[in-house]
Design a protein around this motif. Structure first.
Motif, PDB file in Angstrom:
ATOM      1  N   THR A 132       0.818  -1.217   0.000  1.00 18.89           N
ATOM      2  CA  THR A 132       0.000   0.000   0.000  1.00 18.89           C
ATOM      3  C   THR A 132       0.850   1.265   0.000  1.00 18.89           C
ATOM      4  O   THR A 132       0.394   2.313  -0.459  1.00 18.89           O
ATOM      5  CB  THR A 132      -0.964   0.045   1.206  1.00 18.89           C
ATOM      6  N   GLU A 136       0.151   4.027  -2.588  1.00 19.47           N
ATOM      7  CA  GLU A 136      -0.065   5.392  -2.130  1.00 19.47           C
ATOM      8  C   GLU A 136       0.778   6.373  -2.949  1.00 19.47           C
ATOM      9  O   GLU A 136       0.285   7.398  -3.435  1.00 19.47           O
ATOM     10  CB  GLU A 136       0.342   5.479  -0.645  1.00 19.47           C
ATOM     11  N   VAL A 139      -0.573   6.660  -6.435  1.00 15.44           N
ATOM     12  CA  VAL A 139      -1.828   7.416  -6.442  1.00 15.44           C
ATOM     13  C   VAL A 139      -1.543   8.913  -6.338  1.00 15.44           C
ATOM     14  O   VAL A 139      -2.071   9.724  -7.104  1.00 15.44           O
ATOM     15  CB  VAL A 139      -2.730   6.963  -5.273  1.00 15.44           C
ATOM     16  N   CYS A 268      -7.623  -0.340  -8.027  1.00  9.27           N
ATOM     17  CA  CYS A 268      -7.214   0.278  -6.770  1.00  9.27           C
ATOM     18  C   CYS A 268      -6.597   1.639  -7.040  1.00  9.27           C
ATOM     19  O   CYS A 268      -6.901   2.629  -6.359  1.00  9.27           O
ATOM     20  CB  CYS A 268      -6.205  -0.609  -6.042  1.00  9.27           C
ATOM     21  N   GLY A 272      -8.200   5.134  -5.793  1.00 10.71           N
ATOM     22  CA  GLY A 272      -7.351   5.999  -4.980  1.00 10.71           C
ATOM     23  C   GLY A 272      -7.276   7.395  -5.561  1.00 10.71           C
ATOM     24  O   GLY A 272      -7.449   8.401  -4.854  1.00 10.71           O
ATOM     25  N   GLN A 275     -10.554   9.253  -5.214  1.00 13.66           N
ATOM     26  CA  GLN A 275     -10.743   9.773  -3.853  1.00 13.66           C
ATOM     27  C   GLN A 275     -10.029  11.110  -3.680  1.00 13.66           C
ATOM     28  O   GLN A 275     -10.585  12.070  -3.162  1.00 13.66           O
ATOM     29  CB  GLN A 275     -10.170   8.791  -2.827  1.00 13.66           C
ATOM     30  N   ARG A 276      -8.782  11.136  -4.149  1.00 18.02           N
ATOM     31  CA  ARG A 276      -7.961  12.335  -3.924  1.00 18.02           C
ATOM     32  C   ARG A 276      -8.383  13.509  -4.804  1.00 18.02           C
ATOM     33  O   ARG A 276      -8.058  14.653  -4.527  1.00 18.02           O
ATOM     34  CB  ARG A 276      -6.493  12.005  -4.162  1.00 18.02           C
TER      35      ARG A 276
ATOM     36  N   LEU B 108      -6.283   3.583   1.819  1.00 17.81           N
ATOM     37  CA  LEU B 108      -6.021   2.738   0.653  1.00 17.81           C
ATOM     38  C   LEU B 108      -6.075   1.248   0.960  1.00 17.81           C
ATOM     39  O   LEU B 108      -6.562   0.461   0.148  1.00 17.81           O
ATOM     40  CB  LEU B 108      -4.662   3.082   0.048  1.00 17.81           C
TER      41      LEU B 108
END
Lengths: 297, 297
Positions: A132, A136, A139, A268, A272, A275-276, B108
């Motif tokens: 992740t 991260e 993303v 994913c 991600g 979302q951001r 995440l």
DNA sequence: CCCGAACAGAAAATAGCTTTCAGACGTGAC
DNA sequence: GTCACGTCTGAAAGCTATTTTCTGTTCGGG
């Protein structure tokens, strides 16, 4: 005043066979025959009505009901429900030995079951192995990127296109490239603030490594989506997203399971990013949905 | 002549929730309420009589029976039995509470877990709901076809390409079309002995229905790969392969889960065809593997 | 041999499921 | 807007399945 609700009383769905054995001595001749039929073939009996079961055991409806009562149910109806549950339970307990490879003469039903099983396994593996932290980073880079290029050929090319399509739908500037020459020529235009993503299962596909190398050298952020985290492609990747490799065989080429795994990672990544960039992503998604609506009858 | 024995027909004990989702769009208001109640709380509903369930959903007995029929059972009685089985199954399965939607502020790690879980569920549902008879027919048609055209736009376009790519690799003549005009102009060339496959989740995408209709009218065998088995596309399809519809939400558009489901069906179709054409497929697969080897470092 | 207790099945009674029908609600055409 | 048409819905009638009742039968003991 509401009508009284009849409660379904399900005393012992699992240990029914045991209960039959325990009670057998205290049962009368006819009742024992019913109890035995029920214990022997729950699935079959669940399909029968009182009359049917009475016929099958050579007894009467009344006896069947009496037996159901003796077994602890309010009536035959409830025994029957318990029987159906028991049957389902038995069916599920039977592990279908899905560990073997798909062979030439497997019936289609087995093919379906095995493929589904393998892909499910691949998904679980991928989710468990996905870093992740790396995700991260990828993303964050994608959400901030001026422009995103995705490279992939063959089966991975479709994954690359899927990712680009998705990102486009939330208002990002994303392109997928399957043509090495074009990919390289656009890669030279990238610089810091841009993002390049290479998708390759083997991690050794030259057509994909090449544009990623160019992007890397130009200062763009680079991400590799690969099943081999130590392969050639990763030397030019700032972030590596590992996909999982499933058992493969003659009838199930690597491309098949790697694709499943890659797509999960792509999803994913997409979620991600969405979302951001929610403030712009949400209306963009809604708008693209609207726009498509009138393409449907 | 013996009295006709009423068979208990249990079409889909496992994927009932999936079937509800698939059918939901074609259900009426009242029916949907019944279907939802059943999908949400199988155990609770199994304990209710027709009247009880009608009361609980604020509808009438007739509607409950109608819904049971729509879900594929001969009547409420049988639906109730299936429900009891499902409930027993759930009790033993103990699904973890991953049922919530993905939200904007999920970390995440949760996104990964939820996506993986949903996709795994989708695969299980698809496998459970897939009609092997229809698949068999499609496989047979594909294995014998002189030529195979696959239509799909948007996300389904990638699935169409995936299928065509795979079939090409085992020596079949297969093409994917994303351009409606080109698709229609090639469809007119098809005739008996050819196969046309349309991929569309909604079943209502004009760009895909149109070429399939043309192929159908020209006498080609036609297959529809859709999440809505009763939609417009199926009227021109000799065989319908049903894909499953997963829970969707703002951050998880329908395109995402439908793709997973479609790809599984595509894989099944491919493996089925490869089995039936093993003599030519096996060497073709081996050869394509060899050919790619030197593209890797 | 007769009596009583328990058992079993036939038939009546009831509850639950299915079908039919007529009203209500939308929807599209004019 | 409104009229006609098709669809959806629930009430009630009709039917099936389950439950209850009741009577004949069997078997053991006086």
């Amino acid at each position: 005043m509401t009508k009284a609700v009849k409660e379904t009383f399900s005393p012992d769905p699992a240990g029914l066979a045991a209960k039959v054995r325990t009670l057998a001595p205290s049962l009368t001749r006819s009742m024992r025959r019913v109890a035995e039929a029920v214990a022997t073939d729950p699935a079959g009996c669940a399909a029968l009505t009182v009359t049917g079961l009475a016929e099958r055991t050579g007894t009467s409806e009344a006896t069947v009901v009496r037996t159901a009562r003796l077994l602890g149910y309010p009536g035959y109806r409830d025994l029957r429900l318990a029987l159906a549950g028991l049957a389902a339970h038995q069916r599920s307990g039977r592990a279908p030995a899905l560990t073997t490879d798909i062979t030439v003469d497997d019936p289609l039903a087995d093919v379906v079951a095995k493929l589904a099983h393998d892909e499910r396994q691949t998904l679980a593996d991928t989710a468990a192995a996905l870093d992740t932290g790396q995700l991260e980073a990828a993303v964050t880079a994608a959400a901030a990127a001026r422009r995103i290029d995705v490279y992939g050929v063959g089966a991975s090319g479709l994954v690359a296109q899927d990712l680009a399509q998705k990102l486009l739908r939330i208002g990002l500037v994303a392109h997928a490239h399957s043509d090495t020459h074009l990919a390289v020529t656009t890669a030279v235009q990238l610089s810091a603030g841009d993002l390049a993503i290479a998708v390759t299962h083997s991690g050794a596909t030259r057509d994909v490594i090449e544009p990623l190398r160019v992007a890397f050298e130009r200062g763009a952020t680079t991400v590799a989506l690969t099943g081999r985290p130590k392969s050639a492609v990763t030397q030019y990747a700032d972030h590596v997203l590992a996909t999982s490799t499933a058992r493969e065989s003659e009838l199930r080429p690597a491309a098949m399971s790697s694709r499943t795994s890659q797509l999960l990672v792509v999803d994913c990544l997409f979620v991600g990013v969405a979302q951001r960039t929610y403030a712009t992503a949400a209306p963009a998604l809604a708008a693209s949905y609207e726009a498509l609506a009138h393409r449907h009858r």
